[in-house]
Design a protein around this motif. Sequence first.
Motif, PDB file in Angstrom:
ATOM      1  N   VAL A  97      -0.482  -6.726  12.728  1.00  0.00           N
ATOM      2  CA  VAL A  97       0.264  -5.597  13.275  1.00  0.00           C
ATOM      3  C   VAL A  97       0.351  -4.512  12.213  1.00  0.00           C
ATOM      4  CG1 VAL A  97       2.494  -4.853  14.171  1.00  0.00           C
ATOM      5  CG2 VAL A  97       1.632  -7.125  14.741  1.00  0.00           C
ATOM      6  N   ALA A  98       0.027  -3.286  12.587  1.00  0.00           N
ATOM      7  CA  ALA A  98       0.148  -2.167  11.650  1.00  0.00           C
ATOM      8  C   ALA A  98       1.592  -1.685  11.639  1.00  0.00           C
ATOM      9  CB  ALA A  98      -0.788  -1.039  12.078  1.00  0.00           C
ATOM     10  N   ARG A  99       2.185  -1.630  10.430  1.00  0.00           N
ATOM     11  CA  ARG A  99       3.541  -1.107  10.273  1.00  0.00           C
ATOM     12  C   ARG A  99       3.589  -0.240   9.035  1.00  0.00           C
ATOM     13  NH1 ARG A  99       7.252  -6.394  11.612  1.00  0.00           N
ATOM     14  NH2 ARG A  99       6.709  -6.524  13.802  1.00  0.00           N
ATOM     15  N   GLU A 100       4.572   0.609   8.976  1.00  0.00           N
ATOM     16  CA  GLU A 100       4.688   1.513   7.838  1.00  0.00           C
ATOM     17  C   GLU A 100       5.297   0.793   6.641  1.00  0.00           C
ATOM     18  OE1 GLU A 100       7.099   5.574   6.711  1.00  0.00           O
ATOM     19  OE2 GLU A 100       6.528   5.221   8.796  1.00  0.00           O
ATOM     20  N   VAL A 101       4.701   1.009   5.474  1.00  0.00           N
ATOM     21  CA  VAL A 101       5.231   0.476   4.220  1.00  0.00           C
ATOM     22  C   VAL A 101       5.446   1.649   3.286  1.00  0.00           C
ATOM     23  CG1 VAL A 101       4.776  -0.991   2.231  1.00  0.00           C
ATOM     24  CG2 VAL A 101       4.028  -1.715   4.494  1.00  0.00           C
ATOM     25  N   THR A 102       6.623   1.752   2.691  1.00  0.00           N
ATOM     26  CA  THR A 102       6.934   2.847   1.791  1.00  0.00           C
ATOM     27  C   THR A 102       6.870   2.363   0.352  1.00  0.00           C
ATOM     28  OG1 THR A 102       8.392   3.748   3.480  1.00  0.00           O
ATOM     29  CG2 THR A 102       8.625   4.650   1.268  1.00  0.00           C
ATOM     30  N   LEU A 103       5.969   2.947  -0.439  1.00  0.00           N
ATOM     31  CA  LEU A 103       5.797   2.577  -1.836  1.00  0.00           C
ATOM     32  C   LEU A 103       5.694   3.832  -2.692  1.00  0.00           C
ATOM     33  CD1 LEU A 103       3.051  -0.190  -1.413  1.00  0.00           C
ATOM     34  CD2 LEU A 103       5.487  -0.570  -1.792  1.00  0.00           C
ATOM     35  N   LEU A 104       5.904   3.662  -3.972  1.00  0.00           N
ATOM     36  CA  LEU A 104       5.727   4.763  -4.910  1.00  0.00           C
ATOM     37  C   LEU A 104       4.230   4.993  -5.158  1.00  0.00           C
ATOM     38  CD1 LEU A 104       8.524   3.838  -7.461  1.00  0.00           C
ATOM     39  CD2 LEU A 104       8.554   5.718  -5.815  1.00  0.00           C
ATOM     40  N   PRO A 105       3.854   6.181  -5.623  1.00  0.00           N
ATOM     41  CA  PRO A 105       2.426   6.454  -5.862  1.00  0.00           C
ATOM     42  C   PRO A 105       1.753   5.438  -6.782  1.00  0.00           C
ATOM     43  CG  PRO A 105       3.682   8.496  -5.937  1.00  0.00           C
ATOM     44  CD  PRO A 105       4.681   7.378  -5.809  1.00  0.00           C
ATOM     45  N   ARG A 106       2.449   4.983  -7.821  1.00  0.00           N
ATOM     46  CA  ARG A 106       1.827   4.008  -8.732  1.00  0.00           C
ATOM     47  C   ARG A 106       1.527   2.690  -8.031  1.00  0.00           C
ATOM     48  NH1 ARG A 106       7.239   4.048 -10.537  1.00  0.00           N
ATOM     49  NH2 ARG A 106       8.268   2.005 -10.422  1.00  0.00           N
ATOM     50  N   HIS A 107       2.370   2.316  -7.023  1.00  0.00           N
ATOM     51  CA  HIS A 107       2.114   1.095  -6.267  1.00  0.00           C
ATOM     52  C   HIS A 107       0.864   1.255  -5.406  1.00  0.00           C
ATOM     53  CE1 HIS A 107       6.741   0.594  -6.573  1.00  0.00           C
ATOM     54  NE2 HIS A 107       6.139  -0.003  -7.590  1.00  0.00           N
ATOM     55  N   TRP A 108       0.763   2.416  -4.725  1.00  0.00           N
ATOM     56  CA  TRP A 108      -0.418   2.671  -3.898  1.00  0.00           C
ATOM     57  C   TRP A 108      -1.678   2.700  -4.755  1.00  0.00           C
ATOM     58  CZ3 TRP A 108      -0.244   1.474   0.810  1.00  0.00           C
ATOM     59  CH2 TRP A 108       0.875   1.730   1.613  1.00  0.00           C
ATOM     60  N   GLU A 109      -1.558   3.290  -5.957  1.00  0.00           N
ATOM     61  CA  GLU A 109      -2.725   3.365  -6.845  1.00  0.00           C
ATOM     62  C   GLU A 109      -3.194   1.970  -7.239  1.00  0.00           C
ATOM     63  OE1 GLU A 109      -3.689   5.121 -11.289  1.00  0.00           O
ATOM     64  OE2 GLU A 109      -2.040   6.005 -10.140  1.00  0.00           O
ATOM     65  N   TRP A 110      -2.226   1.111  -7.576  1.00  0.00           N
ATOM     66  CA  TRP A 110      -2.579  -0.265  -7.974  1.00  0.00           C
ATOM     67  C   TRP A 110      -3.187  -1.019  -6.797  1.00  0.00           C
ATOM     68  CZ3 TRP A 110      -1.196  -5.196  -6.476  1.00  0.00           C
ATOM     69  CH2 TRP A 110      -1.596  -6.227  -7.327  1.00  0.00           C
ATOM     70  N   LEU A 111      -2.561  -0.912  -5.627  1.00  0.00           N
ATOM     71  CA  LEU A 111      -3.055  -1.611  -4.440  1.00  0.00           C
ATOM     72  C   LEU A 111      -4.460  -1.141  -4.073  1.00  0.00           C
ATOM     73  CD1 LEU A 111       0.134  -1.631  -2.198  1.00  0.00           C
ATOM     74  CD2 LEU A 111      -1.044  -3.649  -3.101  1.00  0.00           C
ATOM     75  N   GLY A 112      -4.685   0.175  -4.164  1.00  0.00           N
ATOM     76  CA  GLY A 112      -5.988   0.715  -3.814  1.00  0.00           C
ATOM     77  C   GLY A 112      -7.095   0.253  -4.732  1.00  0.00           C
ATOM     78  N   ALA A 113      -6.739  -0.140  -5.957  1.00  0.00           N
ATOM     79  CA  ALA A 113      -7.748  -0.590  -6.919  1.00  0.00           C
ATOM     80  C   ALA A 113      -8.070  -2.076  -6.788  1.00  0.00           C
ATOM     81  CB  ALA A 113      -7.263  -0.290  -8.345  1.00  0.00           C
TER      82      ALA A 113
END
Length: 201
Positions: A97-113
Amino acid sequence: MVANTRPQFTAFIGPQRLASGPLAEVAIAVMNASRNAAAPPIIIFADATGQPIDLDLRGTERDVIARLPQPAPDLEAATEEASAEPRGRGRPKLGVVAREVTLLPRHWEWLGAQPGGASVALRKLVDEARRANGDTDRARAARDAAYRFMSVMTGNLAGFEEASRALFADDRRRFVGLIAGWPDDIRDHIVKLAFSDRAEP
C-alpha cells in the motif's frame, strides 16, 4: 515448522467460558446458547486483541458463517510465495500500500542511495526492527489484550486496579496472586492472554 496463526476467539456466558477456537465454531456455540432467553449476557472476544466483537447471529448456521468477517491474508506466507515467482511491476500479491512518509532531506538522501531505493530500504529496516523487537512487541500486545479483556469482564471486581498495575509492571507473581479470587474461567483466560507465549518465571 509453521505455527498455526489462525485467529482464535473465546466466548463467555456470564463469568463462564462458553467456547474457544476458530470464529465459526465459537459463533455457532453462541448462537445455540443464546436461544435460551434466560441465559446471562454472552460476549465474544478476539484472543489476539482482547477486544469484544459483535456478530450477526440471525438465521441458520450457514447464514451466520457466511456473514463472518474474513481473516486478513497471511502476508509472510504471501511473501514466500511471491519470492519464488518472477517479479513484475508492483507487489499486489503482498498487499503493498502506498502511504505518505515524512522524513528530513538527509533521511531521503540516505534512503535513495541504498540498493533498491527508498522503498526496499524502508522495508528492510522495518523487518529488522520487527525481528529485533519481536519478543518485546509480543509481550506488549499480550499484556494489552489481557488488560482489554480484564476491563470488560473484571472492571468492577475487587483488586482490579492493583492487578492492572501489576500487569503493566510485568510482575507476574503478584498479578497472579491478586486475581486468584476471581472467577476461575475469567482468571485462567486472563493468564492465558497475558503469559501463554512466555516461559514460567
